[in-house]
Design a protein around this motif. Sequence first.
Motif, mmCIF file in Angstrom:
data_model
loop_
_atom_site.group_PDB
_atom_site.id
_atom_site.type_symbol
_atom_site.label_atom_id
_atom_site.label_comp_id
_atom_site.label_asym_id
_atom_site.label_seq_id
_atom_site.Cartn_x
_atom_site.Cartn_y
_atom_site.Cartn_z
ATOM 1 N N THR A 293 8.944 0.521 2.453
ATOM 2 C CA THR A 293 8.329 -0.345 3.459
ATOM 3 C C THR A 293 8.247 0.359 4.806
ATOM 4 O O THR A 293 7.248 0.249 5.525
ATOM 5 N N GLN A 294 9.283 1.099 5.180
ATOM 6 C CA GLN A 294 9.247 1.831 6.441
ATOM 7 C C GLN A 294 8.185 2.929 6.416
ATOM 8 O O GLN A 294 7.513 3.175 7.431
ATOM 9 N N ALA A 295 8.003 3.581 5.261
ATOM 10 C CA ALA A 295 6.951 4.593 5.139
ATOM 11 C C ALA A 295 5.571 3.941 5.217
ATOM 12 O O ALA A 295 4.628 4.517 5.776
ATOM 13 N N GLN A 296 5.446 2.738 4.670
ATOM 14 C CA GLN A 296 4.195 1.992 4.800
ATOM 15 C C GLN A 296 3.935 1.619 6.257
ATOM 16 O O GLN A 296 2.804 1.729 6.748
ATOM 17 N N ASP A 297 4.977 1.184 6.953
ATOM 18 C CA ASP A 297 4.830 0.853 8.375
ATOM 19 C C ASP A 297 4.406 2.081 9.180
ATOM 20 O O ASP A 297 3.623 1.970 10.138
ATOM 21 N N HIS B 210 0.858 -1.175 0.000
ATOM 22 C CA HIS B 210 0.000 0.000 0.000
ATOM 23 C C HIS B 210 0.898 1.230 0.000
ATOM 24 O O HIS B 210 2.124 1.117 0.036
ATOM 25 N N LEU B 211 0.324 2.409 -0.087
ATOM 26 C CA LEU B 211 1.127 3.618 -0.172
ATOM 27 C C LEU B 211 1.840 3.906 1.136
ATOM 28 O O LEU B 211 1.416 3.448 2.204
ATOM 29 N N GLY B 212 2.933 4.650 1.052
ATOM 30 C CA GLY B 212 3.714 4.994 2.226
ATOM 31 C C GLY B 212 3.466 6.427 2.662
ATOM 32 O O GLY B 212 3.104 7.285 1.853
#
Length: 327
Positions: free
Chosen positions: A96-100, A71-73
């Motif tokens: 991935t970190q922005a998504q988290d 999904h978007l971050g």
Amino acid sequence: MGNDNPTDPPRDRYRSRAVPNNSKELEMTDPSTRDLSTRDPSTHDPSAQDVGDWYDRFGDLYALTMGDSMHLGMWADGTREAIGGLTADEMWKELTQAQDAWTDTLIEEVGLLPGQQMLDVGCGTGRPTVRIAERSGGSVLGVTVSGAQTQAGCVRAMQAGLSERVTFTRADAMHLPQPSESFDAVWAIESFAHFSDRPAAIREVWRVLRPGGRFVLADCYEAVPFTQEELGLFRAAFALSRLPVEAAHYSGMLKEAGFTIRNSRDMSSEFKPTYDLIPSLFAARRDQIAELVGREAMAQLDVIYPRILTLCRNKMGYVMVSAEKGK
């Protein structure tokens, strides 16, 4: 905290072996190059089966270019700190970190408590599903129309040691098989964009929620109206239905179903860096993608992908709406 490490390479981490990804069968078609009078993904909203088939065929492509959550971050100030000089794995990790970061914001919004039950509508391969179970102590069921994603989610839950509290199953969100009033919370992260009948999906969420239950919906809308050609491209590229033409449309549908709106936030600016990062990641992984999809499809992707991402960056907005079912 389980094994969801964003530094792990994405290749084959959660890939389902039950669903073949034969590069010879993959086809990406620009709708402007074909007869739109025929029934194809660019001219009609997809069925649930269409969406499931799409993710079963192209899931590995998305895994290479869309981070581990698919999904978007979210970047809190709408800007990226690192712009150039990153490797493909470093860019994938950043996304991935922005998504988290966005998942964690939604976890706080949902407020799931230990022992409570939650439904993840359109769970993808399950990273957010596992993450909220880890953080909250609750139990989570992820539903998706993709067989490959269902199996990938089960593998992820097992690797995190959470198979007893995190489960996955195939289900159509517009016709959920779960009993009424069986969940304390529901979220849907960018899954409503696929649904051909969004009011039906919202009514199903209302039905399966217990009184006082919370529903958090996060998804895209047309901030600037799409042209017919852009709509065709958008549908064909992502198996998506026509997006709402304004952010308030989601709140309106929720109110019509009986929900009380608790919070609504337009997050468009915080998500813009996603559309700058993905093209760089696509370019850095071009050889891997070409090996996956084949030469002909790669030639089409080289044309279509930049157009799609420019469309998303320039015309698409993003909103989060939090609602509650009355007690």
